[in-house]
Design an enzyme around this catalytic site. Structure first.
Site, PDB file in Angstrom:
ATOM      1  N   ASN A   1      -1.093   6.431   4.923  1.00 22.95           N
ATOM      2  CA  ASN A   1      -1.024   5.419   6.075  1.00 22.95           C
ATOM      3  C   ASN A   1      -0.355   5.893   7.394  1.00 22.95           C
ATOM      4  O   ASN A   1       0.631   6.834   7.728  1.00 22.95           O
ATOM      5  CB  ASN A   1      -0.175   4.233   5.734  1.00 22.95           C
TER       6      ASN A   1
ATOM      7  N   ASP B   1       0.710  -1.223  -0.083  1.00 23.29           N
ATOM      8  CA  ASP B   1      -0.058  -0.134  -0.036  1.00 23.29           C
ATOM      9  C   ASP B   1       0.921   1.154   0.203  1.00 23.29           C
ATOM     10  O   ASP B   1       0.505   2.182  -0.589  1.00 23.29           O
ATOM     11  CB  ASP B   1      -0.757   0.096   1.239  1.00 23.29           C
TER      12      ASP B   1
ATOM     13  N   CYS C   1      -1.509  10.254  -0.265  1.00 24.53           N
ATOM     14  CA  CYS C   1      -3.037  10.184  -0.684  1.00 24.53           C
ATOM     15  C   CYS C   1      -3.428  10.471  -2.313  1.00 24.53           C
ATOM     16  O   CYS C   1      -2.760  11.608  -2.642  1.00 24.53           O
ATOM     17  CB  CYS C   1      -3.580  11.400   0.186  1.00 24.53           C
TER      18      CYS C   1
END
Lengths: 320, 320
Positions: free
Chosen positions: A257, A24, A248
């Site tokens: 995160n 991620d 983002c």
């Protein structure tokens, strides 16, 4: 809404940290990190005591070039400690590749909001669930566990609020497919303490056999507050990204995160065990920062541990 | 230690925000902000609904050049709304100057740890308390209220842990001088949820007649978690700095005060009223950022409010 946490009950004794930085985190970073560096990052985190990783994703290399070395990453990770490595898979082909690469579990993902699912995986939610049924049956026939992620669980960047019923409905569908670990993703940092309470309680009621995982972003500064709220709700599994890797996709200056080392710092200070060595984690966060070549949002990596004292002749201070 | 918040009781309905950016924030910034700009910043915050300010400090202009215009700042602030303006004073001379300038209250400050008090104000704690007795008597004879700040209330950068008994002892001394508002300062970001619980409970027990104010720094990422913990303990007065103005005197890359707009965002999302317009606060945080010429740590000022939605054709996302 103005409701504090769940009673004066003790926080959990132990929490599992799932490191999602290699997937991620790196996926959102503009630079391609060489495979050997990704593997080194993961293995340093294993050495720091992390035992759960979202290691990569088996997606189209054209759609997500940063993850084009998924197989090579899986080949390089240190499996000597029993650490578990999962990978995101968007479809049956990805599932097959991930299983060939020897992942410990597949992670399916869809969004709680229709607009985000359409945007992210190009099909309505119903179609995602149909495909997942087939993938689950296939994986289960090979005895490979499947986990489920629900993006935009606390809000959608296109639609705004996301009804808790939509999250519950997907969680029940996952449960009915045999999934026993479900992660609620705060994709663009819209989670708040009351939403965390509401959704944790609704899922505990609706799918009590499922282990809930919380995944927060710090986009609006309250990522760790949401984690603390989840902790008070009895949640014992949290996802985070070393150094706060990843950004983002909607706001260039915003953070993504929550940083793993900041979360671990908070947990340890609250007396919650993780089995992780914070000093080693901070060193690895610094490595991640130099890998990416930009300042990462982690705070503990800059300030050092709480009881790191300073010599009194260091600087002049003149404030209260 | 592993103890969650105080029962399933409601959070406070209303919280008072004390804006400390003009003093605690600007004092740590390397650039001198022109007086007119300081006044404009304060008055924009008044227009956003903030009603409590630590506006400046009446200290030696040589020791703290950034505050050399204390009188001019007080002359310029907008008092039409009834907003209250306090100032830090280190000694009787400062108290006289502050009272001449018409502050609404004096703020005395000392440190809970001996080393930090020696370093910060160049005398032992006992000497600070003696001087404060005289200042309090003088101010009270002129009907000017006095508040007390306790720096390093959650830890000392020189000594490490600070015993709660030391904080309680100073709070009792303040109380005995007639002080009824006491602020616990987390000077270098060493507060944690268990320490906040412990100190709030100890002070409520020891000095129940005092209104407690909490002042957190985000140096290790948990500033807002500590504020949330204080909120669960029933605290209704918090200090913060617009945009997160100010840094950490010990660690160049570390952050300082929690950003006012991030705190207000969290409070509003938890259903706690502040009387403050968040949009105006964000606009003022952006002004503060351009005033200082560096990126401030506030998150909401970058990401926007929670329900700010985005057009679906904005960007490609490909993650869970």
């Amino acid at each position: 809404m103005r409701q504090a946490g769940k009673a004066d009950s003790p926080l959990p004794e132990h929490v599992e940290i799932v490191e999602v930085g290699p997937r991620d985190g790196l996926q959102s970073e503009p630079v391609f990190v060489p495979t050997a560096r990704k593997v080194e990052l993961i293995n340093n985190l294993v050495a720091a005591g992390i035992r759960h990783f979202e290691a990569t994703s088996f997606v189209s290399p054209r759609a997500v070039p940063q993850m084009r070395d998924a197989r090579e990453v899986m080949d390089g990770v240190d499996r000597s400690t029993g650490a578990k490595f999962t990978a995101l898979v968007p479809n049956m082909k990805g599932a097959e590749r991930a299983m060939e690469a020897g992942v410990d579990a597949l992670v399916l993902f869809m969004s709680a909001s229709q607009s985000h699912n359409l945007k992210n995986v190009n099909c309505p939610r119903e179609t995602s669930l149909e495909r997942f049924g087939e993938i689950c049956a296939f994986a289960q026939s090979a005895s490979v566990p499947v986990q489920g992620a629900i993006a935009t669980s606390f809000g959608c960047p296109f639609e705004g609020n996301v009804p808790v019923e939509d999250v519950v409905r997907i969680a029940k569908a996952y449960r009915d497919m045999g999934i026993r670990i479900i992660s609620l993703g705060d994709t663009t940092g819209m989670a708040t303490p009351p939403l965390v309470q509401e959704r944790c309680r609704a899922l505990r009621e609706a799918v009590p056999e499922v282990e809930l995982t919380l995944h927060f972003h710090n986009t609006r500064g309250v990522g760790l507050v949401c984690a603390y709220t989840g902790l008070m709700e009895g949640v014992t599994r949290f996802e985070a990204s070393i150094g706060g890797l990843g950004g983002c996709p909607f706001v260039p200056r915003a953070t993504g995160n929550i940083p793993t080392e900041d979360l671990v710092y908070m947990l340890h200070e609250c007396g919650v065990e993780t089995g992780i060595d914070l000093d080693k984690l901070v060193t690895t966060a610094e490595q991640a920062e130099s890998l990416i070549g930009r300042t990462l949002p982690g705070q503990v990596m800059k300030a050092g541990p709480r009881l790191k004292t300073h010599p009194m002749d260091m600087v002049a201070t003149a404030n209260g």
